[in-house]
Design a protein around this motif. Structure first.
Motif, short mmCIF file in Angstrom:
data_model
loop_
_atom_site.label_atom_id
_atom_site.label_comp_id
_atom_site.label_asym_id
_atom_site.label_seq_id
_atom_site.Cartn_x
_atom_site.Cartn_y
_atom_site.Cartn_z
N GLN A 118 0.84 -1.20 0.00
CA GLN A 118 0.00 0.00 0.00
C GLN A 118 0.88 1.26 0.00
O GLN A 118 0.57 2.23 -0.70
N GLU A 119 1.94 1.23 0.76
CA GLU A 119 2.84 2.38 0.82
C GLU A 119 3.52 2.59 -0.53
O GLU A 119 3.65 3.73 -0.99
N ARG A 120 3.93 1.49 -1.18
CA ARG A 120 4.54 1.62 -2.51
C ARG A 120 3.52 2.18 -3.51
O ARG A 120 3.86 3.03 -4.35
N THR A 121 2.28 1.73 -3.42
CA THR A 121 1.23 2.24 -4.31
C THR A 121 1.02 3.73 -4.07
O THR A 121 0.93 4.52 -5.03
N ARG A 122 0.97 4.14 -2.80
CA ARG A 122 0.80 5.57 -2.49
C ARG A 122 1.99 6.37 -3.01
O ARG A 122 1.82 7.45 -3.58
N GLU A 123 3.18 5.83 -2.83
CA GLU A 123 4.38 6.53 -3.28
C GLU A 123 4.39 6.65 -4.81
O GLU A 123 4.73 7.71 -5.34
N THR A 124 4.00 5.59 -5.48
CA THR A 124 3.93 5.63 -6.95
C THR A 124 2.92 6.68 -7.40
O THR A 124 3.19 7.46 -8.33
N ARG A 125 1.77 6.73 -6.77
CA ARG A 125 0.75 7.74 -7.11
C ARG A 125 1.27 9.15 -6.85
O ARG A 125 1.04 10.07 -7.64
N ARG A 126 1.96 9.31 -5.72
CA ARG A 126 2.50 10.61 -5.36
C ARG A 126 3.53 11.05 -6.40
O ARG A 126 3.52 12.19 -6.86
N GLU A 127 4.41 10.12 -6.77
CA GLU A 127 5.42 10.44 -7.79
C GLU A 127 4.76 10.78 -9.12
O GLU A 127 5.16 11.73 -9.81
N ARG A 128 3.74 10.02 -9.49
CA ARG A 128 3.04 10.28 -10.75
C ARG A 128 2.36 11.64 -10.70
O ARG A 128 2.42 12.41 -11.67
N ARG A 129 1.74 11.95 -9.56
CA ARG A 129 1.06 13.25 -9.42
C ARG A 129 2.08 14.38 -9.50
O ARG A 129 1.87 15.39 -10.19
N ASP A 130 3.22 14.20 -8.80
CA ASP A 130 4.26 15.24 -8.84
C ASP A 130 4.80 15.41 -10.26
O ASP A 130 5.01 16.55 -10.72
N THR A 131 4.99 14.30 -10.96
CA THR A 131 5.48 14.37 -12.34
C THR A 131 4.45 15.06 -13.22
O THR A 131 4.80 15.92 -14.05
N ASP A 132 3.18 14.71 -13.05
CA ASP A 132 2.12 15.34 -13.83
C ASP A 132 2.07 16.84 -13.56
O ASP A 132 1.89 17.65 -14.49
N GLU A 133 2.22 17.23 -12.28
CA GLU A 133 2.19 18.66 -11.94
C GLU A 133 3.37 19.39 -12.55
O GLU A 133 3.23 20.50 -13.08
N MET A 134 4.56 18.76 -12.49
CA MET A 134 5.74 19.42 -13.08
C MET A 134 5.57 19.55 -14.59
O MET A 134 5.92 20.58 -15.18
N THR A 135 5.01 18.51 -15.19
CA THR A 135 4.78 18.56 -16.63
C THR A 135 3.77 19.65 -16.96
O THR A 135 3.96 20.43 -17.91
#
Length: 146
Positions: A118-135
């Protein structure tokens, strides 16, 4: 260290202790079985001696002594059998205890693995969201070509 890690450590220690107890009980069972075999062998040997003495001719007093001693061996054998039965019951109880401790540890490990996933899934989502925001920010800052 989080509480689940503490539970896992405690459960692992309990499982390991149960394993050591089982090993000790099994050694005790083996020792009891060896004692019983030795007594049974001694009785068989003594019974043969009695039969040899009876063939050769034996006085009543010696015959009575042989028989009394054989009865005392029979009592010792019965005592050893009961001890072996009790030791076998302790082995079974220790084995059950070890299995219970292992199941508990496995349950906690399952929970820890689920939490880690669950923590890895949350971290992956967080990274994806951060990447999407930077993009999105980068796209918003880029000059538009006409």
């Amino acid at each position: 260290m989080n509480p689940l890690d503490t539970l896992i450590d405690q459960s692992r220690q309990a499982r390991d202790n149960a394993g050591r107890t089982l090993a000790e009980e099994r050694r005790g069972q083996q020792h009891s079985a060896e004692q019983l075999r030795a007594l049974e062998q001694y009785r068989a040997d003594y019974q043969r001696q009695l039969q040899d003495a009876m063939r050769a001719g034996i006085d009543a007093s010696s015959l009575d002594n042989y028989r009394r001693f054989i009865r005392s061996l029979d009592d010792a054998i019965e005592h050893a059998r009961r001890a072996l039965e009790q030791q076998s019951e302790r082995v079974m109880a220790s084995r059950d205890q070890l299995q219970q401790r292992q199941r508990r540890l496995s349950s906690y490990d399952t929970l820890a693995n689920r939490r880690a996933r669950q923590e890895r899934t949350r971290e992956t989502r967080r990274e994806r969201r951060d990447t999407d925001e930077m993009t999105a920010h980068a796209m918003a800052r880029r000059p538009r070509s006409r």
